[in-house]
Scaffold this motif. Structure first.
Motif, PDB file in Angstrom:
ATOM      1  N   THR A  23       0.980  -5.300   4.853  1.00  0.00           N
ATOM      2  CA  THR A  23       0.743  -5.664   3.393  1.00  0.00           C
ATOM      3  C   THR A  23       1.242  -7.050   3.119  1.00  0.00           C
ATOM      4  OG1 THR A  23       0.988  -3.356   2.673  1.00  0.00           O
ATOM      5  CG2 THR A  23       1.179  -5.034   0.905  1.00  0.00           C
ATOM      6  N   ASN A  33      -4.494  -6.811   1.507  1.00  0.00           N
ATOM      7  CA  ASN A  33      -4.182  -8.083   1.044  1.00  0.00           C
ATOM      8  C   ASN A  33      -5.020  -8.499  -0.387  1.00  0.00           C
ATOM      9  OD1 ASN A  33      -4.437 -10.978   0.365  1.00  0.00           O
ATOM     10  ND2 ASN A  33      -3.906 -11.410   2.256  1.00  0.00           N
ATOM     11  N   HIS A  74      -0.085 -10.486   0.929  1.00  0.00           N
ATOM     12  CA  HIS A  74      -1.147 -10.847  -0.264  1.00  0.00           C
ATOM     13  C   HIS A  74      -1.581 -12.314  -0.263  1.00  0.00           C
ATOM     14  CE1 HIS A  74      -1.320  -6.768  -1.805  1.00  0.00           C
ATOM     15  NE2 HIS A  74       0.043  -6.768  -1.915  1.00  0.00           N
TER      16      HIS A  74
END
Length: 92
Positions: A4, A31, A6
């Motif tokens: 994860t 993302n 972003h």
């Protein structure tokens, strides 16, 4: 393993683990900056054996699947660091 991260650009450090020679491992990448029409560029930045991996990324809406392939004949147990950039794009 799932990842994860972003932002539209950054680094992903993979966890050390054995990857067989000529073997691949797929991972889901969450993302929220990624759209299904985007292009994602990934380069092996550091860590591990430079030139020993190829990476393919299939973007989706808020996610991507990426596949890391060990192009060498021997198993690798490394923690490579990959730099990524999401290039915003639309289908014409």
């Amino acid at each position: 393993p799932a990842v994860t991260v972003h932002p539209i650009t950054g680094l992903i450090t993979m966890a050390a683990g054995s990857l067989a020679g000529d073997g691949s491992a797929a991972s889901t990448w969450t993302n929220t900056s990624i759209a299904a029409t985007d292009m994602v560029c990934v380069n092996h930045q550091t860590g591990g054996t430079i030139g020993a991996y190829t990476v393919q990324v299939a973007p989706g809406a808020g996610t991507a699947t990426w596949n890391i392939h060990n192009v060498t004949a021997g198993a690798l147990d490394e923690a490579p660091v990959f730099r990524f950039t999401v290039i915003k794009s639309v289908s014409a």
